[in-house]
Design a protein around this motif. Structure first.
Motif, PDB file in Angstrom:
ATOM      1  N   ALA A   1       2.010  17.471  -8.152  1.00 28.70           N
ATOM      2  CA  ALA A   1       1.681  18.261  -6.959  1.00 28.70           C
ATOM      3  C   ALA A   1       0.197  18.172  -6.613  1.00 28.70           C
ATOM      4  CB  ALA A   1       2.092  19.720  -7.153  1.00 28.70           C
ATOM      5  N   GLN A   2      -0.627  17.729  -7.561  1.00 29.14           N
ATOM      6  CA  GLN A   2      -2.069  17.641  -7.361  1.00 29.14           C
ATOM      7  C   GLN A   2      -2.557  16.210  -7.100  1.00 29.14           C
ATOM      8  OE1 GLN A   2      -4.484  20.201  -7.429  1.00 29.14           O
ATOM      9  NE2 GLN A   2      -2.653  21.432  -7.153  1.00 29.14           N
ATOM     10  N   VAL A   3      -1.646  15.298  -6.825  1.00 29.26           N
ATOM     11  CA  VAL A   3      -2.018  13.905  -6.540  1.00 29.26           C
ATOM     12  C   VAL A   3      -2.196  13.742  -5.031  1.00 29.26           C
ATOM     13  CG1 VAL A   3      -1.263  11.499  -6.643  1.00 29.26           C
ATOM     14  CG2 VAL A   3      -0.848  13.023  -8.587  1.00 29.26           C
ATOM     15  N   LYS A   4      -3.305  13.127  -4.656  1.00 27.24           N
ATOM     16  CA  LYS A   4      -3.595  12.877  -3.240  1.00 27.24           C
ATOM     17  C   LYS A   4      -3.761  11.371  -3.048  1.00 27.24           C
ATOM     18  CE  LYS A   4      -5.900  17.270  -2.684  1.00 27.24           C
ATOM     19  NZ  LYS A   4      -7.058  17.976  -2.168  1.00 27.24           N
ATOM     20  N   ARG A   5      -3.251  10.886  -1.938  1.00 25.68           N
ATOM     21  CA  ARG A   5      -3.292   9.442  -1.670  1.00 25.68           C
ATOM     22  C   ARG A   5      -3.744   9.211  -0.234  1.00 25.68           C
ATOM     23  NH1 ARG A   5       1.868   5.748  -3.058  1.00 25.68           N
ATOM     24  NH2 ARG A   5       1.450   4.016  -1.665  1.00 25.68           N
TER      25      ARG A   5
ATOM     26  N   TYR B   1      -6.405  12.542  -8.471  1.00 28.72           N
ATOM     27  CA  TYR B   1      -5.627  13.588  -9.127  1.00 28.72           C
ATOM     28  C   TYR B   1      -6.561  14.556  -9.846  1.00 28.72           C
ATOM     29  CZ  TYR B   1      -6.187  11.221 -13.680  1.00 28.72           C
ATOM     30  OH  TYR B   1      -6.698  10.661 -14.822  1.00 28.72           O
ATOM     31  N   ALA B   2      -6.078  15.770 -10.000  1.00 30.85           N
ATOM     32  CA  ALA B   2      -6.845  16.800 -10.710  1.00 30.85           C
ATOM     33  C   ALA B   2      -6.788  16.519 -12.211  1.00 30.85           C
ATOM     34  CB  ALA B   2      -6.275  18.180 -10.402  1.00 30.85           C
ATOM     35  N   ARG B   3      -7.945  16.594 -12.862  1.00 32.46           N
ATOM     36  CA  ARG B   3      -8.013  16.405 -14.314  1.00 32.46           C
ATOM     37  C   ARG B   3      -7.238  17.521 -15.009  1.00 32.46           C
ATOM     38  NH1 ARG B   3     -12.497  14.252 -17.124  1.00 32.46           N
ATOM     39  NH2 ARG B   3     -13.827  12.915 -15.885  1.00 32.46           N
TER      40      ARG B   3
ATOM     41  N   SER C   1       0.807  -1.228   0.000  1.00 32.90           N
ATOM     42  CA  SER C   1       0.000   0.000   0.000  1.00 32.90           C
ATOM     43  C   SER C   1       0.841   1.279   0.000  1.00 32.90           C
ATOM     44  CB  SER C   1      -0.969   0.016   1.182  1.00 32.90           C
ATOM     45  OG  SER C   1      -0.267   0.087   2.400  1.00 32.90           O
ATOM     46  N   GLN C   2       2.046   1.214   0.514  1.00 34.67           N
ATOM     47  CA  GLN C   2       2.911   2.397   0.531  1.00 34.67           C
ATOM     48  C   GLN C   2       3.967   2.367  -0.573  1.00 34.67           C
ATOM     49  OE1 GLN C   2       2.335   5.047   2.508  1.00 34.67           O
ATOM     50  NE2 GLN C   2       0.509   3.904   3.094  1.00 34.67           N
ATOM     51  N   SER C   3       3.788   1.495  -1.531  1.00 33.16           N
ATOM     52  CA  SER C   3       4.772   1.348  -2.607  1.00 33.16           C
ATOM     53  C   SER C   3       4.990   2.667  -3.341  1.00 33.16           C
ATOM     54  CB  SER C   3       4.291   0.292  -3.608  1.00 33.16           C
ATOM     55  OG  SER C   3       5.158   0.264  -4.723  1.00 33.16           O
ATOM     56  N   PRO C   4       6.254   3.059  -3.516  1.00 36.11           N
ATOM     57  CA  PRO C   4       6.545   4.264  -4.303  1.00 36.11           C
ATOM     58  C   PRO C   4       6.072   4.150  -5.752  1.00 36.11           C
ATOM     59  CG  PRO C   4       8.504   3.480  -3.148  1.00 36.11           C
ATOM     60  CD  PRO C   4       7.444   2.447  -2.956  1.00 36.11           C
ATOM     61  N   ALA C   5       5.893   2.910  -6.227  1.00 37.63           N
ATOM     62  CA  ALA C   5       5.416   2.712  -7.595  1.00 37.63           C
ATOM     63  C   ALA C   5       4.026   3.293  -7.804  1.00 37.63           C
ATOM     64  CB  ALA C   5       5.419   1.214  -7.931  1.00 37.63           C
ATOM     65  N   LEU C   6       3.262   3.493  -6.720  1.00 33.67           N
ATOM     66  CA  LEU C   6       1.914   4.067  -6.811  1.00 33.67           C
ATOM     67  C   LEU C   6       1.915   5.568  -6.506  1.00 33.67           C
ATOM     68  CD1 LEU C   6      -0.090   1.237  -5.008  1.00 33.67           C
ATOM     69  CD2 LEU C   6       0.027   1.706  -7.469  1.00 33.67           C
ATOM     70  N   GLY C   7       3.052   6.203  -6.679  1.00 31.93           N
ATOM     71  CA  GLY C   7       3.196   7.617  -6.343  1.00 31.93           C
ATOM     72  C   GLY C   7       2.787   8.565  -7.457  1.00 31.93           C
ATOM     73  N   PRO C   8       2.984   9.843  -7.213  1.00 32.80           N
ATOM     74  CA  PRO C   8       2.596  10.893  -8.171  1.00 32.80           C
ATOM     75  C   PRO C   8       3.247  10.752  -9.544  1.00 32.80           C
ATOM     76  CG  PRO C   8       3.076  11.849  -6.038  1.00 32.80           C
ATOM     77  CD  PRO C   8       3.476  10.410  -5.960  1.00 32.80           C
ATOM     78  N   ASP C   9       4.469  10.220  -9.588  1.00 30.59           N
ATOM     79  CA  ASP C   9       5.142  10.077 -10.880  1.00 30.59           C
ATOM     80  C   ASP C   9       4.396   9.123 -11.800  1.00 30.59           C
ATOM     81  OD1 ASP C   9       7.108  11.851 -10.131  1.00 30.59           O
ATOM     82  OD2 ASP C   9       8.491  10.285  -9.466  1.00 30.59           O
TER      83      ASP C   9
END
Length: 102
Positions: free
Chosen positions: A56-60, A73-75, A37-45
């Motif tokens: 900067a607009q990604v929320k998890r 994320y913002a469209r 669940s905390q995998s960096p692979a699921l991050g903003p990038d």
């Protein structure tokens, strides 16, 4: 290496209003939730690479009691715009299924 499709029993995408999209990842148990669940692979990038989202607009959000991770994320354009191909974003989750997790 496990993929999202391997460790989640259900993955969905949907609108979160006309300006946001959200993904819900329902892990198949507490063990996989704890491990991935905390995998960096699921991050903003990832959202930037797959959907053009502003990192900067990604929320998890994690919901451990349900083994769920919600990523929003913002469209880049509002819902229903001229170039819209999936107005409700119900098909977008497919791109996440093959993402390899660390």
């Amino acid at each position: 290496m496990a993929t999202v499709g391997d460790v989640c029993r259900h993955v969905r995408s949907k609108n979160a209003g006309p300006y946001w999209v959200t993904f819900d990842l329902f892990f198949d148990g507490a063990e996989n939730f704890a491990k991935y669940s905390q995998s960096p692979a699921l991050g903003p990038d990832l959202l930037h690479r797959l959907f053009g989202a502003d990192p900067a607009q990604v929320k998890r959000f994690s919901v451990p009691s349900l083994n769920v991770v919600k990523i929003s994320y913002a469209r880049t354009t509002p819902q229903g715009g001229e170039v819209e191909r999936d107005m409700h974003r119900g098909q977008q989750f497919v791109r996440l299924l093959d993402v390899q997790l660390d």
